[in-house]
Design a protein around this motif. Structure first.
Motif, PDB file in Angstrom:
ATOM      1  N   LEU A  40       0.788  -5.473   3.951  1.00 43.92           N
ATOM      2  CA  LEU A  40       0.752  -4.332   4.824  1.00 43.92           C
ATOM      3  C   LEU A  40      -0.408  -4.649   5.783  1.00 43.92           C
ATOM      4  N   LEU A  87      -2.242   5.131   6.425  1.00 40.65           N
ATOM      5  CA  LEU A  87      -1.544   6.404   6.169  1.00 40.65           C
ATOM      6  C   LEU A  87      -2.126   7.672   5.908  1.00 40.65           C
ATOM      7  N   SER A  96      -2.857  11.418   4.340  1.00 39.08           N
ATOM      8  CA  SER A  96      -2.550  11.829   3.126  1.00 39.08           C
ATOM      9  C   SER A  96      -1.088  12.469   3.114  1.00 39.08           C
ATOM     10  N   GLU A 111       2.623   9.329   0.479  1.00 37.25           N
ATOM     11  CA  GLU A 111       2.791   8.352  -0.619  1.00 37.25           C
ATOM     12  C   GLU A 111       4.157   7.788  -0.632  1.00 37.25           C
ATOM     13  N   GLN A 147       4.598   4.939   1.471  1.00 32.79           N
ATOM     14  CA  GLN A 147       3.688   3.738   1.120  1.00 32.79           C
ATOM     15  C   GLN A 147       4.561   2.868  -0.038  1.00 32.79           C
ATOM     16  N   LEU A 153       7.441   1.067   1.725  1.00 33.35           N
ATOM     17  CA  LEU A 153       6.890  -0.087   2.460  1.00 33.35           C
ATOM     18  C   LEU A 153       6.476  -1.338   1.442  1.00 33.35           C
ATOM     19  N   GLU A 154       6.092  -0.767   0.409  1.00 34.86           N
ATOM     20  CA  GLU A 154       5.548  -2.004  -0.646  1.00 34.86           C
ATOM     21  C   GLU A 154       6.977  -2.432  -1.190  1.00 34.86           C
TER      22      GLU A 154
END
Length: 663
Positions: A247, A253, A255, A258, A261, A264-265
């Protein structure tokens, strides 16, 4: 006594013929003879003569010619001279392909390519040394801006040697295109004189005149995420996208994100996460056009590759984080439609800047000009590498002079329409120059570095690799005819000087970015020559003729007139319309795109140049195989494109210009 049959070919270009008489001499290994004839060459004609010569000249080495003054002293463009001697099985060919003017004696060597010092006859060596000394006085290096590649030392096309200028018909074609485009812009401006943009539909008021099928499809579908992602693979600028290996550190990012996130992962782990980072634009000031400040951004786009091959955007960060400001917002497809559209528009406008300045003008035009000037300074006409390259570099100097003049002119199209024009372009060029590596100009390495190999929907990548392979086979075929081992490469002083001239002089000590300063093997030489030919033919076609994507202005705006948003709130149609180019800027963008992406009427496709710089049958066999390979690829691409909703045509061999003679 022996009888010689002489053929003199005059160029078919406008004004190629001459009223002035031309005198010829034949020079052989055993003697020289002045021919008792005087030509008056006519445009596009091959004139045939027979002449008896009393002495035995032996194998012919040179033809000398002198154009005498007549009432009107007019230059003559000589294509080539061929001579059939007594008892000779083959004609001796003397390629010229240059303007003959004045009354100086011009000496044409027999066209068989020769390396320096490989012939025991020192007349050829004397000729090549004299030729290079004369050329080095004519072709001098100049500096456009510090920190950029060197250029030809000429302030205008008038300062160029005649052989590097456009011939008459090409000049007339360019002038006619400019006049037609300017007239169309005037008509569009008059039609919209009292109008301003209030809605996206208002752009239809200038979207008239002949348009390609692609322009129409972009007009209809430009707001779709699928088309937005597709352009990173196969649009006007397929050079920025890369597969993510982690990344990006700039992707901070806020707050509450999540879920993004995690998405993307997940895509990262699956190898389906891609990114396009415009960080090169960060901190560059925007242009000021007619007193109005323009704006730039440095977006980051995260995209995912679906199993179907579709590339879809997941998130857009318009500006990188700055410790002095709050964390920048991340724009998502789930945002309100106008908010998401504005974010994508900022990305597309940024793409316009990098396409034009980095990937088009710097990486193809300026690199080709360095190759062209170094070739004229270091390689004589007898050198096989000169014969290989000259058809591909002839007009680049005049084209680039014209474009540089436009870049630096306050009244030029770049200063008047583009957010990086009017001065900021120099800073952008310098940053791009620092990123210019040898690997980035070679598709096998570049595509591997960007993780784009083996993606079925990456049509640019597929076609670029196929063309690289075909050009590489052609180059290898020519190189192996004259370099019979690595020692021949290492021992060629002219070739080694040419390599140093490109890397250390023209590209300003680019060895720290992977460019070679010498050639140690045939393989290394072939790779470099393949890069040269690919850059000024195929790569130029990929980033020039693809600019039809820019014709519908909202898809890729040349400038943005409002600052990039710092929040996702309160984005309205007025915000979007106030950001897009105004009427005048939009008309200028359409004029620019129309002029650059259309093929010229006298276009010569790759592999089919008519100039015969090489003599003998072996190079012709290599060229015919090159043409056959290109024809096979043409058929493959045509068959593939018939199955596609958006055909990828820019690397179809019949659409690739022989050289970078358009911007």
């Amino acid at each position: 006594m022996g009888r010689y049959r002489i053929h003199v070919a005059t160029g078919a270009w406008l004004f190629s013929g001459s009223f002035s008489p031309v005198q010829l001499w034949l020079v052989g290994e055993h003697g020289e003879a002045e021919l008792e004839l005087q030509l008056r060459p006519a445009r596009g004609q091959v004139e045939e003569f027979e002449q008896d010569v009393p002495q035995d000249l032996g194998p012919l080495q040179f033809v000398k010619l002198r154009k005498h003054h007549s009432l009107v002293d007019k230059a003559w463009f000589c294509d080539r001279i061929t001579v059939q001697g007594p008892g000779a099985l083959e004609e001796a060919a003397f390629p010229c392909y240059c303007w003959v003017q004045g009354e100086d004696l011009l000496t044409l060597p027999e066209g068989t390519a020769r390396l320096a010092g490989e012939n025991t006859l020192d007349e050829f060596q004397k000729h090549r040394e004299k030729e290079l000394k004369e050329r080095q006085l004519i072709y001098c290096w100049g500096t456009w801006h510090e920190g950029l590649p060197l250029t030809i030392a000429a302030d205008s096309g008038k300062d160029l040697p005649p052989d590097m200028k456009f011939h008459g018909e090409k000049s007339l074609d360019n002038e006619q295109a400019e006049k037609t485009g300017a007239l169309e812009m005037v008509l569009k401006r008059v039609y919209n004189f009292l109008n301003s943009w209030d809605s996206l539909e208002d752009f239809d008021q200038i979207f008239w005149g002949p348009k390609s099928t692609l322009c129409e499809k972009v007009h209809q579908r430009w707001q779709e995420d699928e088309l937005f992602g597709y352009q990173f693979l196969n649009g006007a600028n397929p050079m920025l996208l890369r597969r993510s290996t982690s990344l990006p550190s700039r992707l901070v990012l806020p707050s509450g994100m999540e879920e993004l996130q995690a998405q993307l992962e997940k895509e990262l782990q699956n190898g389906s996460l891609f990114e396009a980072d415009f960080i090169l634009l960060d901190g560059i000031p925007g242009n000021v056009i007619q007193g109005e400040k323009q704006y730039l951004a440095a977006p980051l786009v995260m995209l995912k590759m679906e199993p179907s091959g579709k590339l879809l955007p997941m998130a857009i960060q318009i500006q990188p984080p700055n410790p002095s400001y709050p964390i920048p917002p991340i724009f998502l497809p789930s945002d309100p439609p106008l908010t998401w559209l504005l974010a994508k528009t900022w990305v597309r406008s940024s793409d316009f800047q990098l396409l034009l300045f980095q990937y088009h003008f710097l990486n193809t035009h300026l690199v080709t000009e360095v190759i062209a000037v170094a070739t004229m300074r270091c390689l004589p006409g007898l050198h096989p590498v000169f014969k290989l390259l000259i058809p591909h570099t002839r007009y680049i100097m005049e084209i680039n002079i014209g474009v540089r003049t436009q870049f630096d002119s306050d009244s030029g199209i770049f200063s008047q329409a583009m957010s990086t024009g009017g001065g900021p372009h120099v800073q952008l060029f310098r940053r791009a120059m620092a990123k210019l590596t040898y690997r980035s100009l070679c598709p096998p390495e570049d595509l591997a570095d960007r993780g784009l190999l083996g993606i079925p929907s990456a049509l640019y990548a597929h076609d670029a690799l196929r063309l690289w392979e075909i050009i590489a086979r052609y180059v290898e075929g020519i190189v192996n005819l004259f370099y019979h081992g690595d020692d021949f490469v290492r021992g060629d002083p002219e070739l080694q000087a040419w390599c140093r001239e490109i890397t250390e002089v023209g590209l300003c000590h680019a060895q720290d970015r992977g460019f070679p300063v010498s050639f140690q093997s045939r393989a290394q030489l072939c790779h470099f020559l393949t890069m040269c030919l690919f850059t000024c033919t195929a790569q130029h076609a990929a980033v020039n003729f693809s600019q039809a994507w820019l014709f519908w202005v909202p898809n890729t705006p040349c400038t943005m007139r409002m600052p990039p948003p710092t929040t996702k709130e309160d984005v309205t149609m007025a915000t979007l319309m106030g950001s897009l180019p105004d009427v005048r800027q939009s008309c200028l963008q359409m004029l620019f795109v129309k002029q650059v992406h259309q093929q010229k009427p006298n276009m010569v496709p790759l592999g089919y140049h008519t100039e015969e710089y090489f003599s003998g049958p072996e190079p012709k066999v290599v060229l015919r195989q090159f043409q056959a390979d290109l024809d096979n690829l043409e058929r493959e691409i045509v068959a593939r494109n018939e199955q596609l909703d958006l055909p990828y045509e820019y690397l179809k061999p019949s659409c690739i210009e022989l050289n970078s003679d358009a911007i």
